[in-house]
Structures are given as C-alpha cells and as structure tokens.
Design a protein around this motif. Sequence first.
Motif, mmCIF file in Angstrom:
data_model
loop_
_atom_site.group_PDB
_atom_site.id
_atom_site.type_symbol
_atom_site.label_atom_id
_atom_site.label_comp_id
_atom_site.label_asym_id
_atom_site.label_seq_id
_atom_site.Cartn_x
_atom_site.Cartn_y
_atom_site.Cartn_z
ATOM 1 N N ARG A 179 0.828 -1.203 0.000
ATOM 2 C CA ARG A 179 0.000 0.000 0.000
ATOM 3 C C ARG A 179 0.872 1.267 0.000
ATOM 4 N NH1 ARG A 179 -2.819 -2.695 -1.937
ATOM 5 N NH2 ARG A 179 -4.479 -3.983 -1.076
ATOM 6 N N LYS B 26 1.243 4.097 -3.069
ATOM 7 C CA LYS B 26 1.171 5.552 -2.905
ATOM 8 C C LYS B 26 2.436 6.222 -3.426
ATOM 9 C CE LYS B 26 0.343 9.331 0.272
ATOM 10 N NZ LYS B 26 1.345 10.156 -0.434
ATOM 11 N N CYS C 156 2.389 6.199 -7.200
ATOM 12 C CA CYS C 156 1.406 7.144 -7.744
ATOM 13 C C CYS C 156 1.902 8.580 -7.591
ATOM 14 C CB CYS C 156 0.061 6.969 -7.054
ATOM 15 S SG CYS C 156 -0.819 5.475 -7.590
ATOM 16 N N ASP C 157 2.532 8.868 -6.457
ATOM 17 C CA ASP C 157 3.110 10.204 -6.281
ATOM 18 C C ASP C 157 4.155 10.485 -7.358
ATOM 19 O OD1 ASP C 157 1.521 10.632 -4.096
ATOM 20 O OD2 ASP C 157 3.091 10.238 -2.609
ATOM 21 N N PRO D 7 -4.741 4.682 -4.486
ATOM 22 C CA PRO D 7 -3.723 4.715 -3.420
ATOM 23 C C PRO D 7 -4.283 5.281 -2.127
ATOM 24 C CG PRO D 7 -3.399 6.527 -4.950
ATOM 25 C CD PRO D 7 -4.489 5.674 -5.535
ATOM 26 N N GLU E 97 -4.420 7.576 1.302
ATOM 27 C CA GLU E 97 -4.162 8.989 1.546
ATOM 28 C C GLU E 97 -2.938 9.168 2.445
ATOM 29 O OE1 GLU E 97 -5.762 11.370 0.105
ATOM 30 O OE2 GLU E 97 -7.317 10.161 -0.852
ATOM 31 N N ASP E 98 -2.466 10.401 2.539
ATOM 32 C CA ASP E 98 -1.282 10.698 3.353
ATOM 33 C C ASP E 98 -1.476 10.280 4.813
ATOM 34 O OD1 ASP E 98 -0.006 11.709 1.178
ATOM 35 O OD2 ASP E 98 -0.399 13.806 1.639
ATOM 36 N N ALA F 50 -1.133 6.585 5.208
ATOM 37 C CA ALA F 50 0.271 6.198 5.070
ATOM 38 C C ALA F 50 1.041 6.468 6.354
ATOM 39 C CB ALA F 50 0.904 6.955 3.901
#
Length: 922
Positions: free
Chosen positions: A693, A697, A700-701, A794, A796-797, A800
């Motif tokens: 996961r 992310k 994707c970033d 993805p 979210e911040d 994460a």
Amino acid sequence: MDFKATLNLPNPAFTIPMKADLPHREPEIQQYWKEIGVYYLIQKKREGAKKFILHDGPPYTNSPIHMGTALNKSLKDFVVKYKTLRGFLAPYVPGYDNHGLPIEMAIQRKKGKNLSPDEMRKECRKHAEEYAEIQTKQFQRLAVFGEWEKPYKTMDYGYEATIVRAFAKLAEQGYIYRDLRPTHWSIYSQTALAETELVYEEYTSKAIYVRFPLLKDPKGIFANFPSNRIYGLIWTTTPWTIPGNLALAFHPDLEYALVESEGDFYLLYSGLIEKVFEDIGKTPGKKVLSVKGRELEEVVFKHPIFDRESIGVLADYVNTEEGTGVVHTAPGHGEEDFHTGRKYNLPILCPVNEAGVFTEEAGEFAGLHIHEADEVIPKRLAEEGNLIKVYDYRHSYPYSERDKHPVIFRTTEQWFLKVDHLNLRKRALEAISQVKWFPPSGRERITAMVSTRPDWCLSRQRIWGVGLPIVYGVPSGKPVLDSRIMERAAQIVEKGGSEAWFTTPLEEILPQGFRHPETGETEFRKETDVLDVWFDSGITHLAVLDWNYGNWKNLESPADLYLEGSDQHRGWFNSSLITAMALCNHPPYRQVLTHGWVVDEKGRRMSKSLGNVVDPVDVANHHGADILRLWAASVDYTEDVSCSNKIIEQIGDVYRRIRNTFRFLLANLYDYNPKNSYNLINPLDKWAVFQMRLLEKKCCDAYDVYDFREVTSTLHNFCAREMSAFYLDAIKDRMYCDPADSPSRRSAQRACYEILMSLVKLIAPILPHTCEEVYRKIPSLESKETVFLEVIEPIEDEEAKRIENSELFSRMKEFLRFKDRLYAELEAWKNTSGVKDMQDIYVKVYAPKKSLDVLKTFGDELPTILRVSWLELHDSEEERFEFAASEFAKCERCRLRRPDVEDVNGVPLCKRDRMLAASISK
C-alpha cells in the motif's frame, strides 16, 4: 508415502512461463486488444469521468520512427495509461506533421527536380501518407494506445482549412503584415526561415580585417593628418557581404583612436588597440587622435573595392567583445544593419539572389556564388591594398534545422506575425507563469525564447504547404487581405486540399465585381508562398482540441499536458503559445514536460555513418516492446539519455526480476478464490500488504509528477528486496507445507493476491503486454476485459502515516535491521566454515532485551522466516552471533532441520508433518 504429492507446490501450468518470449507473445496480446477494441472500450467505460488531455505533438512523416520518437511516444503512453488506471477519461488522438521542406527534398531525390508544382504536391501528399501509415504500425507495435484509426494530420483537408481560417483570424485582428525585412535564408532550400527553424553548430568562416579609406571629412576631424593615409578598420566573418557594404557604424559613446602604424593611420575603438594590432601582426605606433563615436557621424569612407561611398553612422549595438569597434554595415544582410540603413535612408542593397548567387548589383562579382566569394573577395581586397589579414575562424553559426546547411541573412519581402501587437508578447510571458513546467528549468528557457523572439516570419518560398490566402493587384503588386477571399479559400481547401488554392481559377475565389480597395484594380494574382510549417503545427490546439475539425469525442482545450523534446521550447511549445494567446487568449497547455535526446553510450548523436543507431522496431522484434518501454521508463529523461544494444540487454535483467516476481505470486494462487473472506492472520502477511500500500502511494506520487524512473526503480527494488530476497522466501514453508486450506496458508495467499493485483496495475503503464498476460491469469476476479479497466486507488497521506507509525511497522523495522546484521556475519562465517545451506546452520543470538522481544513475537516461525535451522536467543548488552552446524535431523517432507523432527517408521518428520501424515493415513 509420496510426500511430494502432499505439498502445495506452485503450479507451473497456472502461472506465466519463465521464458517471456515477448517478440512472439506481444503480437498475440495486441491481436486480443484489437479484437476487443481496447482503446474505444476504455473510452466507453470511462465516459463521464474527469478528463485528462495529453495533446500529441505531431512527429514528422518523412521516415520510420527512431529511438527519439520511440522514447517520446512511450513517455506519452505511460501518462495516458496511468491516468486511465487512476480512473480518468484520458483520450489520446495521435497526430502527424505532413508539410514542409524535408518531404519535398525526399521527392526530389526519388523523382528528380523537374516535377511541376502540381506533381510535386501530389507526390508529397502520397509520401507523407505512406510514412504516416508506417509510423502508425510502428507505434502500435510499441503498445501505444490511441485513436489510430483517425489520427489528426496537418495535411487533412479539414486541418488545412483550419490553417487558412486561423491565418484569416490573425489578419483580421491586425497581427499580419508584409514588409521588406532581413530574414534567415536557406540558399540550399531557397526559402526564408524563422528563428525556430535554426540550430547553431560549429562553423569555420573566413575572417578578414579590412580598411576603408577616408573619403570626406566634413567636420575637419582629421584635418591635421594626411587624408589619403587614414582608414577606418573593420573585422568581419562574412567576406561575401562586402559588396553590400554601405556604411561603417560607430557607437556614439565609445572613444575611438587614430593610431599610426608604418606611415598609415587606422581608426578603431581605443580599448582594442593592443588586441587588434597583435592580431593583425602590426606594431601600433602613436595614438595621434581621440574622438567620441558620435563625432564620426557623416564622415565618409570609400568602399574598399567599389567606387562608392560608405558613410559613418551611429549604432548602440556596436560592441567591444570582438572586432575593432567599427562595424561593417550591409543593410541587405543583417537585422541590425537593416534598421540602421532605414534610419539613415540608405538603399536596402541585397545583391544576392535566392540561390546565393551575386546579382548584377554586385558589379564585377555578378554570377559568383557566395561560397566562392569568401575566397575571391579577400583576394580582390588584397589587390586594392585594403586587406589587412585573412584567416580561418571557428565559431557558432546558424544552420537550417531541416536541410542541415548554413544560412545567411538576406533582405526580402515576407509575411510576418507581429509579436508585440495587442501586447501579445507580454500576455504570452504572463501565461508562461500559469503553466507547470517539468523540469522547472523549462519555464526560464521558454521565457528567454519568447522575450527575445523577433516578429514571426510566416511565409516560405516552397511548394508543399498551405498557400497564404492573399491576392495582389496587377500591376501595382499591392496585397489584399480580405476576409471574404480568405474564407472562400478555406472552403476550397476544405473540399480539395491545400492544392486547390493553387489550381482553382481566381474568378472562383474573388467576390463578384471585386476591386482592389486601395488602387481599384480588377486584375489580380495569387500569393504563391506557403505558410511556415511551425504555423501548421502551432495551431493543433485550435484545429484538434478547440475547433475539433475531426469530430473526436471528449477533447477540450486547453490540454492538461504537452510532452516533447527540449528543443520544442523554441519550436512547438513556442508557436503553440503564440497562436493560442493571439487566437484564444489563454495558453494551450496547463503542464509542459520536456525530455532530452537519445545518444549512444559515448554521448554521441545516433547516425548511420557512426554505426551506433539502435532501431526501436528491431528492439521490439528481438527483445520485446516491453523491454524498450522499460528502458524508456528507467532513464533520466530530463537529460540526454543513452541507448545501445548492451543497455537494452541490461534492461532485460531488470525485466526478468519483475517477471519472476509475477510468476511466483501467480503460481501460488492456483487454488485461491479471492471471493472467499480469507483473513490476513499472520503479522508478516499484514506487513507485506501494508508495504504494498505504501509502495502504491509512492509510485502514484511519482507518476503524478511524471517521474517514471522513480516508479521503475521503486517497483524493481520492491520485487528484488522486500519480495524475492525476503517475503517470498519467508512464506514458502507455510505456502507449500501447511495444509492447503489452513488459515496460515490462506493468509499468505491473500497477501500474494493483493500484492499481485497492486503490482500488475502499477506496472501496467510501463509493461502493458506482460501485465495483460498476468492479469488474464489471476484467478476468480470479477474479471474485466483488460487490466486497463482496473483502477488504482492509493491510500491517503494520513493512512500512510498511520501505517508507518504502527507497532507492526516499528517491530518489522527492528526485525529487518537485525536480519541484515545477521546475514552479513553469517555470510562471512559460511565462507570459512564450508557450510553452504542456510538450513544447516544453528545460530546463537546475543542481543539486548528490546531486540529479543521483537524476535520472540515471531515464535517458532522465526527460524523459518530467517531460513536457518534454529535460533537460540540470549539476553546481552551487545549484539553478537555464534554459528555452528545444526545437529537437528532434516524433515523428509518440508526439508527443514528442526528440534521437533522425529523418526516415524524410518522417516524423519517434524511435528507438523507428522500430524499431517497421520491425518492423511486416516
């Protein structure tokens, strides 16, 4: 008992083959895509979603694709496929640039130079169409998705009509004018060029120092010196322009000196005396006079060859970096010279024709080519006693980007777009700041280009292009820009192509009873020049996205992204910006990404003569298009990128690591049904999924800022480190040896399934064939026709951060630190002990309580995870290890050495496998 039959071994028939065989497998997958109409299927399924428009900069249709165009199209396809997988509606209409000089040159090579203009246009259209079809097939071989059945082409009748209408709209708004102006001129192609069509390369010129005898001294400045021994001294790298000289320019604020040498007196800038005299090999004598440049206005010198005057003029552009501070001025052969000539009402003398041959105005040099003149003119200057020095001089010089030959300045009448009309330049510069540039340096680069660009020379003296929709009165020669005539021209072109402008009789174009608005003339002729091809491509935003001449679905303006080579700051990005701000008053793009050139391993441009060309089609046919795409995703495209057969082979190693990870994950899912609610009961499985996961992310970033290199390296490292080097080894015992439907095995399978699904979606934009191959084998999905209908979502911040700060991650971080330390020492011990198999090693661990507490949470699974026979844990202030050969027996079924292995009817089995054997026997 056949213990092998009781194992849950990977099913090789269920997974993808170890040998990728991409050259054969990829065409099969592409045939499947063709059968399902993959591009149109995606567009249909994404209908109504938020749009992302990548607008294609059209490649030129004069040859097959090369590594540069392959890199460009791959980068574009990464973006479009990624945006699709993120749920966007991301239509992609590919384009082709079809008009212009290179195609004319190709036809001349094939058919000769004696074709009529009509025959030339016909052959050029045919040639451009042929290569558009070739490039289409080649881009499709690279798995680039798009509306290939209906790309836009700048030679489409509808597009050509849009060109005419765009020009008409600019003319109506006052941007267009005709003037006698110095322009860059290709004597090889015999046409004017714009600044955007130039490249600068090293060139060797003949540099000359020339003296101009004093002829008239109306102010008496030199009254105290012998007038027949006074000379203005100039330096130039273009001897051929000497016949066009009409003046000597002085800076009004500089101090000039009259310097005696060998009985003669030379006039030059005071600050350059020492340098110039050293350069010409003369000893400077006494400086007998100082005078400000402004005093030298109206002083008259004699032309160094002809019997005519060369007057003293003032100019602020005179610099002191090179030369003598006295500038030879030929109004017909230079931008600054031209404006100075107009200021002083000098004739705009341009004694060179379109082929670079001197005309009668050049007197004794008439009929001589300028390249010959660079040898002949210094000799004539020497005969006249006015040549001081001649030598070879290497410097940067403008070349035509299209025909690869050096250009000259030549004053001719051309059509221009006025860049400062209606504050166009200012508005364009303001718009640049509204755009996001990748890399950020692109903003400064295009700002510099737009800030300094001169008015855009739009007319070209060529055959294959869109004719300027202008008529001239006969006999006055005065042009008419009439909106009715231009719209009629557009209608004619829309029906019959750009050729129709040249072949349709004027009476079918002019309004009935039309008279020249200024002269009243009733007889007219058409303009025969065509528009600059940068104008053709510069209005793609208007023709394709805004006016949408092809009726494509879901397009809109401005585009979210333009993506081209870095040379397009002065090319397509520039021309698109200028036309968009003039015609639409907004920039044509929200983001702009640029990439470098493809070079060989030594940094050299690829060329057949060097034998360093890598053909992208050959790479696809021998290694696979996915390998080429993986190379494109692995390079730092913000710089020039290296490519060679060796580099492609190295990329193959990276590909195999990713493919093998897919193989393992998929092979262990042969009896897994994701519709069943299997739980992640094992902390290691939870950790692996959480890692995925976070990876999702991170990728994707990186995708969001077009950092494909970061995506590729992150995914490859995950496959190599977290997966192959740790997790996949750590779960093998559970996966193979635990009962098939046991919670422990199903937990590992669920982790493998989730990791595989995430990986295949993340890598699909880069390795579409491989990911499609894998996706079609993943079990019991609510399966979609293609992986590209899946969606990446993805975390979210905040989520994460929660994962990264979790107790599980803290524990795994300490465990992985311990593992790395253990393995480093264990490898050293193996090299000296002779023990090779990790399962033969018994480890005593001495470590602080904090570390031991983490290790103990893994229970009896700890040796399995670390792949050793056993670990004995001891509390210690310092961390250290003792290794020994294991004395435990090896289980016949799982092949692990464990303390609980016992003999059962002569067969050594661990406790788990004894229980399993007993249950099977019953």
